[in-house]
Design an enzyme around this catalytic site. Structure first.
Site, short mmCIF file in Angstrom:
data_model
loop_
_atom_site.label_atom_id
_atom_site.label_comp_id
_atom_site.label_asym_id
_atom_site.label_seq_id
_atom_site.Cartn_x
_atom_site.Cartn_y
_atom_site.Cartn_z
N GLN A 49 0.75 -1.09 -0.03
CA GLN A 49 -0.01 -0.10 -0.01
C GLN A 49 0.79 1.11 0.18
OE1 GLN A 49 -2.02 1.51 3.71
NE2 GLN A 49 -3.89 0.80 2.34
N GLY A 50 0.88 2.18 -0.99
CA GLY A 50 1.40 3.26 -0.92
C GLY A 50 0.31 4.60 -0.94
N SER A 93 0.77 6.88 2.64
CA SER A 93 1.06 7.64 3.33
C SER A 93 2.42 8.27 2.63
CB SER A 93 1.33 7.00 4.80
OG SER A 93 0.22 6.65 5.42
N SER A 96 4.05 -1.55 4.10
CA SER A 96 4.51 -2.90 4.77
C SER A 96 4.45 -3.64 3.26
CB SER A 96 3.30 -3.43 5.41
OG SER A 96 2.94 -2.59 6.58
N GLU A 117 -10.40 -1.56 5.98
CA GLU A 117 -9.43 -1.77 7.00
C GLU A 117 -10.13 -1.65 8.56
OE1 GLU A 117 -4.98 0.08 7.45
OE2 GLU A 117 -6.19 0.73 6.01
#
Lengths: 388, 311
Positions: free
Chosen positions: A128-129, A131, A163, A249
């Protein structure tokens, strides 16, 4: 109000339990936490077994390659796999719980066909990109730029807290496709892209957490080309697409962990009994209280899942913020209590629960800090005014 | 059809709306304040007419089988109805009289007022109005003490009674009262925070106030889950958890509501203190936090071998 299981659900549980009893002993040894290629292989191997047995994408819609299971069957699955000590979702987390459901909800038929089967089969890993160094809680202020050049976007910027970046094949990436201006508020002008991690210009640098492990990474993007066809949702509509992902999420992603916490509590009670600290009424009451609290959180999870089943498209509701606030606090309290059970032994990283205690410190920060969650609850559930 | 579901059914929602309507008309804010004023002059007393009306509405006979003149419903319906009574701060031994339906003549119809030995130690609530006391053969003599809650008179008695047979249901229904009060204090705090302006904006626009309100809601919603789940399962551990969490949601909810109200919250005129004082009383009834935590600890150790219960 009803808490009974149907015959079909009981049958589902029994078959799952039998399958777990058969396959878990056949699994290879778990890789060490720092062995990323090993972790990838292990997590994907487990996903492949789930796929072959018909348990992959259980709660995904059938037209997205899922099994169309009921929310209750999904809960039973999470409960039984956790209880049996089956592998955690691990490197498949983003694919199964963020990117996959988002593509299933917002992607075209072609995009679903391209990306969803490899996630379910255990062939591809997503990261996941979202932040950025300058865009944490205020995610909409992200600045990674995507400039259109023919059939590609050319992307430059940096991402953080990514992550599984080192072993991922794809990244669900948020980029700014329209600069913020007088007519363009910051939450507009964002687009959701699927980026290949082996694309030229992608650099990944691991970040060490306070627990000592490299759980996530920084990601630098230098004129990375992503085909326009790999955008999910309309251009500049990525914020809305993202909110779908984030509600997954916050909604149901923690089901397995609540079950795990309840199991940990039982182990803590046994350990306290064995080392004599159970006789301390303060500690005993603290454990009893946590047992009651996690029981209620388990019920709240069940409630949220059945609410998600009620709402259109199975998107978990805003109750997820209430759950996350209560759960993240309780989880930290659980491991602080574990340290009390251990006494001075809690200073040794070799003791069970000590690494988990360190990891739990992220719970009130990751996926929306408790302070942001409280703002969401206050403004969107209670209707309090936004501050100036 | 969903098997694991806490959403009240349509019938249950109608029942709750009916009770809310009845209490809004019969025991709204004016009636509440009138009974506070009356208690200052004559001492608090149970409103016998209201008690009979609650009886006629099935409040006490709710769980009594239809063959015995009751409504034939269960704990899930009862907790919804008690939640409403808690929200309205209806005074009187509601739980004890409900538990006495079918046991003490007149309790089901609300023609009798029944209290119980539901407090640890020598105090009994509403003794002066009681026609009977659960756990005792006769109404014992007692010395009045000055009660912290203006609407819950207390007496010191020498006798002791055994209410163990009623403890789980009593704890759960009391938790439902606490839940109603907790949810009401969230509403009161949010309303005040939206109206009261300081520094040129509603105080609810300040994050410090927002976060107080958000935490109130989180506690109340976790308590609601625990209360509804315990009503469905009837499991003693879940009942203990429901009481523990609802007590906390009500007491801390009233405390935070008081804080949000600032100076007004410290006045007799605001209703906040009535919620807080009643929450303190209920927290001592049927099962205290210490008792609930010890019970849960025992269950935890017992279940430690089997790693938590299914469902």
């Amino acid at each position: 109000m009803d808490l009974t299981y149907t015959e079909e659900e009981q049958d589902f549980r029994a078959r799952l339990r039998a399958w777990l009893a058969k396959v878990l002993p056949e699994l290879p040894a778990r890789p060490s936490p720092d062995d990323w290629p090993g972790r990838r292989a292990y997590d994907l191997g487990w996903q492949r077994r789930l796929y072959e047995a018909g348990y992959a994408g259980l709660h995904w819609p059938v037209d997205a390659g899922g099994r169309g299971a009921t929310p209750t069957q999904h809960l039973i699955f999470l409960e039984e796999t956790e209880r049996a000590g089956a592998p955690y979702v691990g490197a498949n987390f983003v694919g199964l719980l963020h990117a996959g459901p988002t593509i299933a909800a917002e992607g075209t038929a072609e995009q679903r066909a391209r990306w969803l089967p490899p996630v379910l089969r255990g062939d591809e890993v997503w990261c996941q990109g979202f932040s950025e160094p300058g865009a944490g809680s205020d995610l909409a202020s992200l600045r990674t730029r995507a400039v259109r050049d023919g059939n590609d976007y050319v992307i430059t910027g940096s991402k953080i807290w990514t992550s599984h970046a080192e072993v991922a094949d794809w990244c669900e990436l948020l980029v700014r496709t329209q600069p913020v201006g007088a007519d363009v508020p910051k939450h507009r002008g964002i687009s959701w892209l699927a980026m290949r991690m082996d694309a030229p210009g992608v650099t990944v640098r691991p970040l060490r957490t306070l627990a000592g492990s490299a759980e996530f990474a920084e990601m630098f993007l230098d004129e990375v080309r992503v085909p326009v066809a790999d955008r999910v949702g309309a251009e500049n509509d990525g914020w809305r697409v993202t909110m779908v992902t984030l509600s997954f999420e916050r909604g149901t992603a923690f089901v397995g962990e609540v079950v795990a916490c309840r199991r940990t509590l039982g182990e803590l009670a046994r350990a306290a009994k064995a080392n004599g600290r159970w006789d301390d009424p303060v500690l005993r009451r603290r454990l009893g209280r946590l047992y009651g609290e996690f029981g209620a959180l388990w019920r709240l999870t069940q409630w949220n899942v059945s609410e998600a089943g009620r709402s259109a498209g199975g998107v978990p509701g805003i109750g997820g913020s209430v759950f996350k606030l209560a759960y993240s606090h309780a989880r930290q309290e659980l491991y602080d209590t574990a340290a009390e059970v251990l006494g001075a032994a809690s200073l040794s990283l070799d003791e069970e629960w000590v690494p988990d205690r360190l990891s739990s410190l992220s719970y009130t920060i990751a996926a929306g800090t408790s302070q942001i969650q409280q703002n969401i609850v206050a403004e969107r559930i209670l209707g309090l005014p936004k501050g100036r | 059809m969903r098997a694991v579901d806490f959403q009240p059914t349509e019938d249950q929602q109608h029942l709750r709306a009916g009770v809310r309507g009845l209490l809004a008309g019969r025991y709204g804010r004016e009636a509440l304040r009138a009974s506070v004023d009356a208690s200052a002059e004559a001492g608090a007393g149970v409103d016998r007419a209201l008690w009979r009306e609650l009886g006629e509405a099935g409040f006490f006979a709710l769980r009594l089988p239809e063959a015995e003149g009751g409504v034939g419903l269960g704990l899930p319906e009862a907790v919804l109805v008690f939640e409403e009574a808690g929200r309205a701060l209806v005074p009187g031994p509601l739980v004890a009289t409900h538990l006495a339906a079918g046991v003490v003549p007149g309790a089901a119809a609300g023609t009798a007022v029944v209290t119980a030995f539901d407090l640890d130690g020598p105090l009994v609530a509403h003794l002066g109005d009681a026609d009977a006391v659960l756990g005792a053969a006769a109404v014992p003599a007692g010395e009045p003490v000055r009660s912290v809650d203006p609407l819950t008179p207390l007496h010191r008695v020498a006798a002791v009674g055994d209410v163990s047979a009623y403890r789980d249901a009593g704890a759960l229904l009391t938790a439902a009262l606490q839940l109603g009060s907790a949810l009401r204090t969230v509403e009161l705090a949010v309303r005040y925070a939206g109206e009261r302006e300081q520094f040129g904006q509603p105080i609810g626009a300040f994050q410090a106030v927002k976060h107080l309100c958000a935490r109130m809601l989180v506690r109340a919603e976790v308590a609601r889950t625990a209360v509804y789940a315990a009503a469905v399962t009837g499991d003693p551990g879940e009942v203990a958890a429901a009481k523990l969490l609802a007590d906390e949601a009500a007491v801390l909810g009233a405390r935070d509501c008081l804080q949000v109200h600032g100076g007004m919250g410290f006045t007799w005129e605001a209703d906040v203190h009535l919620h807080l004082k009643r929450a303190w009383v209920r927290a001592e009834q049927w099962r205290t936090a210490a008792q609930a935590e010890e019970l849960l600890a025992g269950e935890l150790l017992g279940s430690a071998g089997s790693a938590g219960s299914a469902g």
